[in-house]
Design an enzyme around this catalytic site. Structure first.
Site, PDB file in Angstrom:
ATOM      1  CG  HIS A   1      -1.843  -1.139   1.323  1.00 24.38           C
ATOM      2  ND1 HIS A   1      -2.750  -1.458   0.337  1.00 24.38           N
ATOM      3  CD2 HIS A   1      -2.000  -2.073   2.294  1.00 24.38           C
ATOM      4  CE1 HIS A   1      -3.429  -2.540   0.699  1.00 24.38           C
ATOM      5  NE2 HIS A   1      -2.990  -2.936   1.878  1.00 24.38           N
TER       6      HIS A   1
ATOM      7  CG  HIS B   1       0.476  10.755   5.731  1.00 26.01           C
ATOM      8  ND1 HIS B   1      -0.589  10.016   5.250  1.00 26.01           N
ATOM      9  CD2 HIS B   1       0.320  12.000   5.218  1.00 26.01           C
ATOM     10  CE1 HIS B   1      -1.342  10.778   4.481  1.00 26.01           C
ATOM     11  NE2 HIS B   1      -0.803  11.984   4.444  1.00 26.01           N
TER      12      HIS B   1
ATOM     13  CB  THR C   1      -5.833   8.641   4.322  1.00 26.22           C
ATOM     14  OG1 THR C   1      -4.536   8.021   4.349  1.00 26.22           O
ATOM     15  CG2 THR C   1      -5.757  10.039   4.908  1.00 26.22           C
ATOM     16  CB  THR C   2      -5.537   3.291   4.791  1.00 23.19           C
ATOM     17  OG1 THR C   2      -4.953   3.404   6.094  1.00 23.19           O
ATOM     18  CG2 THR C   2      -4.620   3.920   3.758  1.00 23.19           C
TER      19      THR C   2
END
Length: 244
Positions: free
Chosen positions: A84, A128, A195-196
């Site tokens: 990811h 991030h 955000t996931t």
């Protein structure tokens, strides 16, 4: 120290994944962000949440908020391509003091193109930095990259990306985290989410307003490793206040 870091890696390889290994999600096809909320009951906030991230940062209120109080400490690091993102897990010692609470950096990872936008501008890359306090609450510092000069710290990280997905490697030359950040640490602040999946809310977001540079080659290298964009689309603000 290496043993402690390895244990931490096994327990939380990625806040991006957030214990979602049993459910396939991603950025393409039937597992893409539009479908996340239906992939598992645990992911329902991805569809129903009202304080979701990322956002388009606009019309921020000018307010006096505390400057970032960051402390850095050299230590061991591990790098992993978890499918990811590219993530660097760090040993304890890097801290953020926020709201009279101490948060410890767990890991930092990247998204291309950027997830958050500033006044409608999307950047080619966003980092991030995920911090956690003693109660498990999370704060994320977001750093934007604009195309320009090559970034020495990205070069250090990219040179050590493992060849295989889910293969963690000890970082021989650690990334100098402080050197990766801009000299100006002004920031936007708002309440958001991961955000996931599972898109958990209550995350304190601090988005730095000064980007740093990355070369076109470095941005392309990251995208080539990912094979696809790994950014979640912009989410509704739903009346949230952004301060700057």
């Amino acid at each position: 120290m290496k043993g402690k870091l390895s244990i931490a890696l096994m327990l939380s390889v990625c806040f991006s994944a957030s214990a979602t290994d049993s459910v396939h999600w991603g950025y393409e096809g039937n597992g893409d962000p539009a479908h996340w909320g239906k992939l598992s009951p645990d992911f329902s906030l991805c569809e129903t949440g009202k304080n979701q991230s990322p956002i388009n940062i606009r019309q921020a209120l000018n307010a006096q908020h505390d400057p970032l109080q960051l402390a850095f400490q050299s230590g061991t690091q591990q790098i992993i391509n978890n499918g990811h993102t590219i993530q660097v897990n760090v040993s304890p010692g890097n801290t953020l003091l926020l709201d009279n609470e101490t948060f410890t950096l767990q890991q930092f990872h990247f998204h291309a193109p950027s997830e958050n936008e500033i006044d409608g501008k999307q950047f080619p890359l966003e980092g991030h930095f995920v911090y956690k306090n003693a109660d498990g609450a999370l704060t994320v510092i977001a750093l934007m990259f604009q195309e320009g000069a090559a970034n020495p710290q990205l070069a250090t990280a990219w040179q050590q990306i493992p060849a295989r997905v889910d293969q963690a490697e000890d970082v021989r030359t650690p990334v100098a985290i402080q050197a990766l950040l801009p000299t100006s640490l002004n920031y936007y602040r708002f309440s958001g989410s991961l955000t996931t999946p599972p898109c958990s809310e209550g995350i304190r977001w601090l988005v730095l307003d000064h980007p740093v540079t990355a070369s076109a080659e470095q941005i392309s290298q990251f995208s080539s490793v990912m094979h696809h964009a790994n950014n979640r689309p912009i989410q509704p603000l739903n009346g949230r206040i952004i301060i700057h």
